[in-house]
Design a protein around this motif. Structure first.
Motif, PDB file in Angstrom:
ATOM      1  N   LYS A 274       0.833  -1.195   0.000  1.00  0.00           N
ATOM      2  CA  LYS A 274       0.000   0.000   0.000  1.00  0.00           C
ATOM      3  C   LYS A 274       0.871   1.250   0.000  1.00  0.00           C
ATOM      4  O   LYS A 274       2.091   1.198   0.208  1.00  0.00           O
ATOM      5  CB  LYS A 274      -0.915   0.012   1.221  1.00  0.00           C
ATOM      6  N   ILE A 275       0.241   2.389  -0.210  1.00  0.00           N
ATOM      7  CA  ILE A 275       0.936   3.672  -0.153  1.00  0.00           C
ATOM      8  C   ILE A 275       1.101   4.068   1.313  1.00  0.00           C
ATOM      9  O   ILE A 275       0.122   4.060   2.065  1.00  0.00           O
ATOM     10  CB  ILE A 275       0.145   4.761  -0.901  1.00  0.00           C
TER      11      ILE A 275
ATOM     12  N   SER B 141      -1.499   5.779   3.973  1.00  0.00           N
ATOM     13  CA  SER B 141      -2.885   5.478   3.613  1.00  0.00           C
ATOM     14  C   SER B 141      -3.461   4.563   4.688  1.00  0.00           C
ATOM     15  O   SER B 141      -2.722   3.939   5.456  1.00  0.00           O
ATOM     16  CB  SER B 141      -2.952   4.801   2.243  1.00  0.00           C
TER      17      SER B 141
END
Length: 568
Positions: A371-372, A375
């Motif tokens: 994931k980023i 986030s």
């Protein structure tokens, strides 16, 4: 330094001394055939208070207020934990089994857990967990069993988690304020974030030991800074005592704890020797011999005498002092995601760090999802609990780690070039080495992908927090808020836990009442949850056991045992 910092430190020191006395005296008592007693708790309090009274140079008024504070914190944490039940898998399995057996008279030096159970009057069903209880370090179990023997409630043993948080908070807060007294107020923030972290919060009301281990590992690192930074002999001696406590507890909390504290201690040992060699070659040999002798004595005493069971017993029985670790038995088998099979330690650690928070093993039809950083999703928050396997330091930890690495690179590389004439003292060298050691362990040590086994990862952002004490800008506020929110995602289930505990306590009292008039049989919903049977004993439930599985009305809607009442 203000009076509050000093008061917290002195109460923390007394609590640490008390826990140390509990562990040392009880372990030594086992050599003479002794066993747990409800009176040991009071004896250890008396020994701790009297010793500190005689050694402390404070006024009588201050001594009395410190003792009162000590009693309030100790009794308050025990009372709180009595009223909150452990719902964790391992906690109500082998951890409570180990605590319960010790409190009921088991002497691990004299006999195995299975032999004790067979010869005792305990009415137990399910797995004895002897493979873990006989061979794992039992430091926290020993202290928890002292609390249990005194209170009559096995849940009281979990108080060691909150006590350890209080102790380290007081210690870190005191020395941070002492070394950086012009950053008023930040010492409380820094100490809070050091001690109230994802591991300690998620395991606070369980019998898991990883949270306590990270705290005593922090104590070991702090002790070296005290030894290296302080000029007063008395403070350095305190640092030596703190180091001894750290080695003692780390080696007797968990077998891997011995390795972790060993790595950070060896790093300090090498730094001191190099420093002394460069500074005074004539005295180098004498310093090296004394330092080696002191550290060697601490380790041998902690491992071979206090840790005789399990280290020495494992060595005799299995030719391996850390059995079942480093043996044919893979204790992590089946716990990792399927996709991790065949991966190296570095790859697994990086994937786990930068994935969504999740709880995945070979039985779960999911794989880690990258994931980023920074986030977040609702599903991640729902996975924040004591057993989180992937990204177990929280949804925002990967982002915090990236910021930490950038900040540390800026401070030690970019700014260092601008301040080449600035000297680096020995404490700063150790500070840098702690960061490098933590990074090395994160990338290369087996099990670093699982947060509760890799608490050293948290030390890298803590290094940034320490240096941010010198920052007066908005960056410090933002980073601290990110830490607080990220860490407190692991408190999300506290309200449900308190409600569930109230429900279970009410039902235990109810079944205890009817068991005095009707015959009660019990059956375990899972054989591994056998430690929970001590809750039945604690609440005075009179029961018989059956090897037949049955569906009962029960008191344990989601707990570890079922009950059936039968009227003859």
């Amino acid at each position: 330094m203000n009076k509050l910092n000093q008061k917290l430190y002195k109460i923390s020191f007394l609590l640490l001394f008390f826990l140390t006395i509990c562990l040392l005296c009880t372990k030594l008592l086992f050599y003479f055939g002794g066993k747990e007693s409800k009176y040991l708790f009071l004896v250890y309090i008396a020994v701790s208070v009297i010793t500190r009274w005689l050694l402390c140079t404070d006024s009588v008024k201050d001594k009395i207020s410190n003792i009162i504070g000590f009693i309030i914190v100790l009794s308050g944490t025990i009372f709180l934990n009595i009223n909150v039940f452990d719902y964790s898998y391992d906690g109500i399995g082998y951890h409570e089994m180990g605590i319960g057996l010790l409190a009921h008279g088991w002497n691990p030096i004299k006999e195995s857990a299975d032999v004790f159970i067979a010869n005792s009057r305990l009415n137990l069903l399910g797995n004895s967990h002897a493979v873990w209880i006989d061979h794992y370090a039992s430091g926290t179990w020993t202290i928890a069993s002292i609390f249990y023997a005194f209170t009559g409630y096995i849940e009281s043993g979990k108080a060691i988690n909150l006590l350890s948080i209080f102790i380290l908070f007081g210690m870190i807060n005191y020395y941070f304020a002492r070394w950086k007294n012009h950053y008023k107020g930040y010492n409380y923030v820094f100490a809070f974030l050091c001690t109230v972290n994802p591991i300690t919060l998620s395991q606070l009301f369980t019998n898991y030991v990883d949270g306590t281990l990270i705290l005593f590992l922090e104590l070991g690192i702090l002790s070296w800074f005290v030894i290296l930074k302080e000029e007063e002999k008395q403070e350095r001696l305190k640092g030596v005592f703190l180091l001894f406590c750290s080695i003692l507890f780390c080696s007797n909390i968990k077998v891997t704890g011995l390795f972790f504290i060993g790595v950070y201690t060896i790093a300090a040992f090498i730094i001191i020797l190099v420093y002394c060699f460069k500074k005074n070659k004539k005295e180098f040999k004498g310093i090296a011999i004394r330092l080696t002798a002191i550290l060697g004595a601490m380790v041998l005493f902690s491992v071979c005498i206090i840790g005789y069971a399990p280290y020495m017993t494992n060595l005799v029985q299995h030719s391996n002092p850390v059995y079942p670790i480093l043996s044919e038995k893979d204790i992590l088998a089946g716990q990792n995601p399927i996709s991790f099979e065949g991966m190296g330690n570095t790859q697994k650690a990086i994937i786990s760090l930068f994935s969504k928070v999740d709880n995945i093993n070979v039985n779960v039809d999911r794989e880690p999802a990258l994931k980023i950083p920074f986030s977040i999703s609702k599903s991640e928050i729902e996975q924040c609990f004591y057993g989180t396997t992937i990204a177990g330091f929280g949804p925002w930890f990967s982002g915090i780690l990236i910021v930490s690495l950038i900040y540390l690179f800026w401070i030690f590389v970019i700014q260092r070039k601008e301040r080449q004439k600035e000297s680096i003292d020995i404490a700063k060298v150790y500070f840098i080495v702690v960061i490098l050691v933590s990074a090395g362990l994160t990338l290369f040590f087996e099990g670093s992908w699982w947060a509760r086994f890799s608490m050293y990862e948290y030390f890298i952002p803590l290094a940034m927090l320490y240096l941010l004490g010198e920052d007066k800008g908005l960056l410090k506020v933002i980073i601290c808020l990110l830490f607080v929110v990220n860490n407190f995602f692991f408190c999300r289930n506290y309200i449900d836990l308190f409600r569930s505990s109230e429900y279970l306590r009410t039902n235990l009292n109810y079944v205890s009442d009817i068991s005095k008039e009707e015959e009660i049989e019990i059956s375990l919903s899972m054989a591994d949850w056998s430690g929970s049977q001590f809750n039945l004993m604690d609440y005075g439930v009179v029961y018989s056991i059956t090897n037949d599985e049955f569906e009962g009305g029960g008191i344990c809607w989601g707990y570890s045992y079922r009950m059936l009442t039968e009227t003859e």
